[in-house]
Write a protein that holds these residues in place. Structure first.
Motif, PDB file in Angstrom:
ATOM      1  N   ASP A 166    -105.634 -25.797  11.515  1.00 43.91           N
ATOM      2  CA  ASP A 166    -106.549 -25.275  12.528  1.00 43.91           C
ATOM      3  C   ASP A 166    -107.406 -24.142  11.962  1.00 43.91           C
ATOM      4  N   PHE A 167    -108.164 -24.439  10.926  1.00 43.05           N
ATOM      5  CA  PHE A 167    -108.937 -23.416  10.225  1.00 43.05           C
ATOM      6  C   PHE A 167    -109.923 -22.713  11.148  1.00 43.05           C
ATOM      7  N   ARG A 168    -109.982 -21.389  10.989  1.00 45.63           N
ATOM      8  CA  ARG A 168    -111.011 -20.555  11.577  1.00 45.63           C
ATOM      9  C   ARG A 168    -111.486 -19.609  10.473  1.00 45.63           C
ATOM     10  N   PHE A 169    -112.677 -19.029  10.647  1.00 43.67           N
ATOM     11  CA  PHE A 169    -113.262 -18.263   9.551  1.00 43.67           C
ATOM     12  C   PHE A 169    -113.868 -16.953  10.038  1.00 43.67           C
ATOM     13  N   THR A 170    -113.898 -16.011   9.109  1.00 45.43           N
ATOM     14  CA  THR A 170    -114.615 -14.766   9.302  1.00 45.43           C
ATOM     15  C   THR A 170    -115.668 -14.660   8.200  1.00 45.43           C
ATOM     16  N   ARG A 171    -116.895 -14.360   8.600  1.00 42.08           N
ATOM     17  CA  ARG A 171    -118.025 -14.183   7.678  1.00 42.08           C
ATOM     18  C   ARG A 171    -118.246 -15.418   6.783  1.00 42.08           C
ATOM     19  N   HIS A 172    -118.257 -16.566   7.395  1.00 40.58           N
ATOM     20  CA  HIS A 172    -118.516 -17.796   6.619  1.00 40.58           C
ATOM     21  C   HIS A 172    -120.017 -17.954   6.417  1.00 40.58           C
ATOM     22  N   VAL A 214    -113.187 -15.065   4.920  1.00 40.84           N
ATOM     23  CA  VAL A 214    -111.744 -15.130   5.127  1.00 40.84           C
ATOM     24  C   VAL A 214    -111.431 -16.388   5.921  1.00 40.84           C
ATOM     25  N   VAL A 215    -110.438 -17.151   5.453  1.00 40.15           N
ATOM     26  CA  VAL A 215    -109.996 -18.321   6.201  1.00 40.15           C
ATOM     27  C   VAL A 215    -108.723 -17.960   6.954  1.00 40.15           C
ATOM     28  N   HIS A 216    -108.672 -18.292   8.230  1.00 40.71           N
ATOM     29  CA  HIS A 216    -107.501 -18.059   9.078  1.00 40.71           C
ATOM     30  C   HIS A 216    -106.838 -19.411   9.311  1.00 40.71           C
ATOM     31  N   PHE A 217    -105.579 -19.512   8.985  1.00 42.07           N
ATOM     32  CA  PHE A 217    -104.872 -20.789   9.076  1.00 42.07           C
ATOM     33  C   PHE A 217    -103.591 -20.621   9.878  1.00 42.07           C
ATOM     34  N   LYS A 218    -103.322 -21.596  10.721  1.00 40.85           N
ATOM     35  CA  LYS A 218    -102.179 -21.519  11.631  1.00 40.85           C
ATOM     36  C   LYS A 218    -101.041 -22.373  11.103  1.00 40.85           C
ATOM     37  N   VAL A 219     -99.994 -21.721  10.630  1.00 36.23           N
ATOM     38  CA  VAL A 219     -98.815 -22.434  10.163  1.00 36.23           C
ATOM     39  C   VAL A 219     -97.907 -22.774  11.336  1.00 36.23           C
ATOM     40  N   TRP A 220     -97.746 -21.802  12.228  1.00 36.79           N
ATOM     41  CA  TRP A 220     -96.826 -22.001  13.337  1.00 36.79           C
ATOM     42  C   TRP A 220     -97.433 -21.479  14.628  1.00 36.79           C
ATOM     43  N   LEU A 228    -111.074 -16.896   1.233  1.00 39.98           N
ATOM     44  CA  LEU A 228    -111.349 -18.311   0.986  1.00 39.98           C
ATOM     45  C   LEU A 228    -111.485 -18.596  -0.504  1.00 39.98           C
ATOM     46  N   LEU A 229    -112.044 -17.657  -1.260  1.00 39.19           N
ATOM     47  CA  LEU A 229    -112.177 -17.855  -2.708  1.00 39.19           C
ATOM     48  C   LEU A 229    -110.813 -18.051  -3.364  1.00 39.19           C
ATOM     49  N   LEU A 230    -109.807 -17.311  -2.902  1.00 37.69           N
ATOM     50  CA  LEU A 230    -108.465 -17.486  -3.440  1.00 37.69           C
ATOM     51  C   LEU A 230    -107.953 -18.890  -3.131  1.00 37.69           C
ATOM     52  N   GLY A 231    -108.240 -19.385  -1.927  1.00 38.03           N
ATOM     53  CA  GLY A 231    -107.853 -20.747  -1.583  1.00 38.03           C
ATOM     54  C   GLY A 231    -108.493 -21.756  -2.517  1.00 38.03           C
ATOM     55  N   PHE A 232    -109.778 -21.563  -2.839  1.00 32.78           N
ATOM     56  CA  PHE A 232    -110.456 -22.462  -3.775  1.00 32.78           C
ATOM     57  C   PHE A 232    -109.752 -22.477  -5.132  1.00 32.78           C
ATOM     58  N   VAL A 233    -109.380 -21.302  -5.605  1.00 34.10           N
ATOM     59  CA  VAL A 233    -108.722 -21.200  -6.920  1.00 34.10           C
ATOM     60  C   VAL A 233    -107.374 -21.926  -6.900  1.00 34.10           C
ATOM     61  N   LEU A 234    -106.592 -21.723  -5.851  1.00 32.01           N
ATOM     62  CA  LEU A 234    -105.273 -22.344  -5.780  1.00 32.01           C
ATOM     63  C   LEU A 234    -105.372 -23.870  -5.736  1.00 32.01           C
ATOM     64  N   ASN A 287    -116.622 -31.097   9.585  1.00 33.67           N
ATOM     65  CA  ASN A 287    -115.888 -30.029  10.273  1.00 33.67           C
ATOM     66  C   ASN A 287    -116.667 -28.725  10.111  1.00 33.67           C
ATOM     67  N   ARG A 288    -117.489 -28.422  11.083  1.00 35.62           N
ATOM     68  CA  ARG A 288    -118.273 -27.191  10.988  1.00 35.62           C
ATOM     69  C   ARG A 288    -117.352 -25.979  11.143  1.00 35.62           C
ATOM     70  N   PRO A 289    -117.475 -24.986  10.265  1.00 32.33           N
ATOM     71  CA  PRO A 289    -116.616 -23.801  10.336  1.00 32.33           C
ATOM     72  C   PRO A 289    -116.767 -23.067  11.665  1.00 32.33           C
ATOM     73  N   GLU A 290    -115.635 -22.829  12.322  1.00 30.97           N
ATOM     74  CA  GLU A 290    -115.634 -22.107  13.589  1.00 30.97           C
ATOM     75  C   GLU A 290    -115.138 -20.688  13.348  1.00 30.97           C
ATOM     76  N   PRO A 291    -115.755 -19.693  14.008  1.00 30.70           N
ATOM     77  CA  PRO A 291    -115.329 -18.304  13.800  1.00 30.70           C
ATOM     78  C   PRO A 291    -113.962 -18.048  14.411  1.00 30.70           C
TER      79      PRO A 291
END
Length: 317
Positions: A166-172, A214-220, A228-234, A287-291
């Motif tokens: 359930d990705f959400r973003f800040t400053r995308h 920043v990507v916000h992701f819901k695990v639980w 988000l750049l760190l996510g790209f690297v991983l 999937n358009r990025p949602e804030p």
């Protein structure tokens, strides 16, 4: 595209096995929450791994096929190994759609990426960047058709992980900026063979464009966050590891691996990072990025609060 913001239904609604799994997972969540913070953290960590594995379903099955055919596929089979891989990849795609384990939106991303990847393969093999050493009938200009599915598995992962977490973003950054960047990166994969390699500038442009994202992701129960750049690297690191599997199973080889296998150079991580940007931007067309909405601290569930019913918890599927 018309798909932004549309919540895809869970595959559990159409596949009884998954429905039972989700129900059992809901009971496990309730027990973990009741046992305190440490157990709840362990459960969330486990849930993160399961979701990641589920997001990697398409790519994981492709990797399993590469390894399995390398070890067990008979050399004298009437159907070549590459053609078997092509047919198997198509059947996997059909099965995922038929079982509701993949959405049509995700399939569209895979189809786009299949075309993008195949075009690059035709060019790169033509200039000798790598080769496919085995024979096959199902190929285009010397490139086996299953290769597009290997690229498509990246798009599949991004599309699935987007939905599952359930990705959400800040400053995308807006699409008006990311789309030209992705186009420039893709063009450079071709043009650097003839003119100056602009890779360094593309790294800088990517860093500037996504520096504050920043990507916000819901695990639980709540959204976690990471740059988000760190996510790209991983993700690029895992693609590089998968590439080592591909070359070790001799599905394709680089010129320096013709006499015997050696690990793929770590310098390739940069290439995969840039390709990740292309993949990601393609997914944002669907999937358009949602804030990330602002959430009042009082509305966040505390560690000791009761767990919602299984149907209210975001599902693993």
């Amino acid at each position: 595209m018309g798909f932004a913001g549309r919540k895809a239904p869970s595959a559990a609604r159409t596949w009884p096995f998954l429905a039972g799994f989700v129900a059992a997972e809901g009971r496990l969540a309730a027990r973990a929450q009741a046992r305190g913070r440490l157990t709840a953290f362990a459960y969330e960590f486990l849930r993160f791994g399961v979701k990641q594995g589920w997001a990697c379903l398409f790519g994981g099955l492709i990797c399993a096929l590469l390894i399995g055919t390398h070890l067990f596929y008979p050399a004298d089979a009437p159907l070549t190994r590459y053609d078997f891989l092509t047919i198997a990849a198509v059947l996997i795609q059909v099965a995922l759609l038929a079982l509701g384990m993949e959405t049509w939106e995700e399939a569209k991303v895979i189809a786009i990426y299949h075309l993008v990847g195949t075009a690059m393969e035709i060019f790169k093999t033509g200039v000798g960047s790598w080769i496919y050493p085995e024979a096959s009938l199902l190929r285009v200009m010397g490139v086996p058709l299953f290769t597009g599915f290997m690229y498509a598995s990246i798009g599949s992962y991004i599309a699935r992980v987007w939905r599952l977490f359930d990705f959400r973003f800040t400053r995308h950054p807006p699409l008006a900026l990311t789309l030209p960047l992705a186009g420039a990166i893709y063009l450079n994969f071709f043009s650097h063979h003839y003119v100056a390699d602009l890779r360094a500038l593309l790294f800088i442009a990517t860093g500037v464009l996504f520096a504050g994202t920043v990507v916000h992701f819901k695990v639980w129960q709540v959204h976690r966050k990471m740059p988000l750049l760190l996510g790209f690297v991983l993700v690029s690191l895992f693609i590089w590891l998968a590439e080592n599997i591909g070359t070790a199973t001799r599905v394709w080889i680089y010129p320096n691996q013709a006499a015997g296998w050696s690990p793929v150079s770590a310098a390739k991580l940069g290439s995969w990072f840039l390709l990740m940007i292309v993949s990601y931007v393609l997914v944002t067309l669907v999937n358009r990025p949602e804030p990330m909405p602002e959430v009042a601290p009082a509305s966040r569930p505390s560690p000791g609060s009761p767990v919602p019913a299984p149907g209210a918890v975001d599902q693993l599927t």
